[in-house]
Design a protein around this motif. Sequence first.
Motif, mmCIF file in Angstrom:
data_model
loop_
_atom_site.group_PDB
_atom_site.id
_atom_site.type_symbol
_atom_site.label_atom_id
_atom_site.label_comp_id
_atom_site.label_asym_id
_atom_site.label_seq_id
_atom_site.Cartn_x
_atom_site.Cartn_y
_atom_site.Cartn_z
ATOM 1 N N ILE A 117 -5.034 3.061 10.193
ATOM 2 C CA ILE A 117 -4.117 2.375 9.284
ATOM 3 C C ILE A 117 -4.971 1.627 8.280
ATOM 4 O O ILE A 117 -5.851 0.838 8.665
ATOM 5 C CB ILE A 117 -3.197 1.408 10.037
ATOM 6 C CG1 ILE A 117 -2.289 2.171 11.004
ATOM 7 C CG2 ILE A 117 -2.347 0.602 9.053
ATOM 8 C CD1 ILE A 117 -1.454 1.283 11.893
ATOM 9 N N ARG B 65 -9.483 -1.092 7.557
ATOM 10 C CA ARG B 65 -8.800 -0.076 8.356
ATOM 11 C C ARG B 65 -8.920 -0.416 9.836
ATOM 12 O O ARG B 65 -9.851 -1.101 10.262
ATOM 13 C CB ARG B 65 -9.367 1.320 8.091
ATOM 14 C CG ARG B 65 -10.802 1.533 8.558
ATOM 15 C CD ARG B 65 -11.283 2.913 8.132
ATOM 16 N NE ARG B 65 -12.674 3.144 8.544
ATOM 17 C CZ ARG B 65 -13.381 4.210 8.183
ATOM 18 N NH1 ARG B 65 -12.832 5.144 7.406
ATOM 19 N NH2 ARG B 65 -14.620 4.340 8.600
ATOM 20 N N GLY C 16 -0.815 7.077 1.999
ATOM 21 C CA GLY C 16 -1.273 7.629 3.259
ATOM 22 C C GLY C 16 -0.566 8.925 3.602
ATOM 23 O O GLY C 16 0.377 9.342 2.927
ATOM 24 N N HIS D 298 1.047 -4.409 4.527
ATOM 25 C CA HIS D 298 1.461 -3.897 5.832
ATOM 26 C C HIS D 298 0.686 -2.662 6.263
ATOM 27 O O HIS D 298 0.686 -2.313 7.431
ATOM 28 C CB HIS D 298 2.951 -3.600 5.836
ATOM 29 C CG HIS D 298 3.793 -4.839 5.739
ATOM 30 N ND1 HIS D 298 3.840 -5.794 6.738
ATOM 31 C CD2 HIS D 298 4.602 -5.293 4.762
ATOM 32 C CE1 HIS D 298 4.644 -6.768 6.381
ATOM 33 N NE2 HIS D 298 5.122 -6.493 5.186
ATOM 34 N N CYS E 138 -5.239 -1.034 5.224
ATOM 35 C CA CYS E 138 -4.572 -2.191 4.641
ATOM 36 C C CYS E 138 -5.403 -2.746 3.505
ATOM 37 O O CYS E 138 -6.639 -2.737 3.579
ATOM 38 C CB CYS E 138 -4.391 -3.301 5.677
ATOM 39 S SG CYS E 138 -3.300 -2.929 7.032
ATOM 40 N N THR F 248 -0.962 1.491 5.352
ATOM 41 C CA THR F 248 -0.504 2.873 5.222
ATOM 42 C C THR F 248 -1.356 3.737 6.142
ATOM 43 O O THR F 248 -2.581 3.566 6.216
ATOM 44 C CB THR F 248 -0.584 3.340 3.754
ATOM 45 O OG1 THR F 248 -0.019 4.641 3.629
ATOM 46 C CG2 THR F 248 -2.008 3.348 3.228
ATOM 47 N N GLN F 249 -0.705 4.643 6.860
ATOM 48 C CA GLN F 249 -1.399 5.454 7.866
ATOM 49 C C GLN F 249 -2.072 6.652 7.215
ATOM 50 O O GLN F 249 -1.437 7.399 6.470
ATOM 51 C CB GLN F 249 -0.404 5.935 8.922
ATOM 52 C CG GLN F 249 -0.991 6.885 9.957
ATOM 53 C CD GLN F 249 -1.893 6.193 10.945
ATOM 54 O OE1 GLN F 249 -1.552 5.153 11.502
ATOM 55 N NE2 GLN F 249 -3.074 6.769 11.175
ATOM 56 N N GLU G 74 0.828 -1.200 0.000
ATOM 57 C CA GLU G 74 0.000 0.000 0.000
ATOM 58 C C GLU G 74 0.869 1.259 0.000
ATOM 59 O O GLU G 74 2.014 1.246 0.477
ATOM 60 C CB GLU G 74 -0.892 0.043 1.247
ATOM 61 C CG GLU G 74 -1.770 -1.175 1.453
ATOM 62 C CD GLU G 74 -1.136 -2.221 2.338
ATOM 63 O OE1 GLU G 74 -1.894 -3.006 2.958
ATOM 64 O OE2 GLU G 74 0.105 -2.267 2.442
ATOM 65 N N SER G 75 0.288 2.334 -0.494
ATOM 66 C CA SER G 75 0.939 3.640 -0.437
ATOM 67 C C SER G 75 -0.129 4.717 -0.527
ATOM 68 O O SER G 75 -1.296 4.423 -0.847
ATOM 69 C CB SER G 75 1.954 3.805 -1.570
ATOM 70 O OG SER G 75 1.296 3.756 -2.820
ATOM 71 N N LEU H 39 -5.451 6.219 -2.026
ATOM 72 C CA LEU H 39 -4.546 5.144 -1.626
ATOM 73 C C LEU H 39 -4.389 4.165 -2.781
ATOM 74 O O LEU H 39 -5.319 3.953 -3.561
ATOM 75 C CB LEU H 39 -5.099 4.407 -0.405
ATOM 76 C CG LEU H 39 -5.423 5.246 0.826
ATOM 77 C CD1 LEU H 39 -5.906 4.334 1.961
ATOM 78 C CD2 LEU H 39 -4.239 6.065 1.268
ATOM 79 N N CYS I 90 -2.834 0.193 -3.892
ATOM 80 C CA CYS I 90 -2.426 -1.135 -3.445
ATOM 81 C C CYS I 90 -1.911 -1.879 -4.672
ATOM 82 O O CYS I 90 -2.700 -2.242 -5.555
ATOM 83 C CB CYS I 90 -3.595 -1.870 -2.821
ATOM 84 S SG CYS I 90 -3.279 -3.608 -2.422
ATOM 85 N N TRP J 44 -10.184 -3.202 1.008
ATOM 86 C CA TRP J 44 -9.496 -2.303 1.933
ATOM 87 C C TRP J 44 -10.134 -2.456 3.299
ATOM 88 O O TRP J 44 -11.366 -2.444 3.426
ATOM 89 C CB TRP J 44 -9.612 -0.855 1.480
ATOM 90 C CG TRP J 44 -8.745 -0.505 0.327
ATOM 91 C CD1 TRP J 44 -9.076 -0.500 -0.991
ATOM 92 C CD2 TRP J 44 -7.377 -0.094 0.378
ATOM 93 N NE1 TRP J 44 -8.009 -0.111 -1.760
ATOM 94 C CE2 TRP J 44 -6.955 0.149 -0.940
ATOM 95 C CE3 TRP J 44 -6.451 0.122 1.417
ATOM 96 C CZ2 TRP J 44 -5.657 0.570 -1.260
ATOM 97 C CZ3 TRP J 44 -5.172 0.539 1.107
ATOM 98 C CH2 TRP J 44 -4.779 0.761 -0.208
#
Length: 120
Positions: free
Chosen positions: A93, A38, A9, A112, A95, A114-115, A6-7, A20, A22, A36
């Motif tokens: 977070i 959270r 955040g 893993h 995921c 992303t916040q 993921e990216s 976001l 994935c 997704w």
Amino acid sequence: QVQLVESGGGLVQPGASRRLSCVVSGRTSTIYRIAWFRQAPGKEREFVAGINWTGGTTYYTDSVKGRFTISRDNAESTVYLQMSSLKLEDTAIYCCAADQPPLTPNYDYWGHGTQVTVSS
């Protein structure tokens, strides 16, 4: 095996938007659906949105309907979560997860995370 990364955040203001991503790799041909989830501090993980990998059917939890959109780009093996009108309670977070048949609520593969922090 399937891998998910993921990216996207970060810190966003209330009312703002964020997308976001994935990226899915590995045996993507075995995937039936991507979702997704959270998890906010002190809370249990919750489902946010899902999409069928081939047919594209989407589904959402009620709290994000009309604000979040899940989509996929199979050519890029990427699933997106476009978030709009973000609220403080969207802080968590995030995921992504992949599920193969036989389908279960627990999903088979997880990234893993992303916040996402919504704060003024």
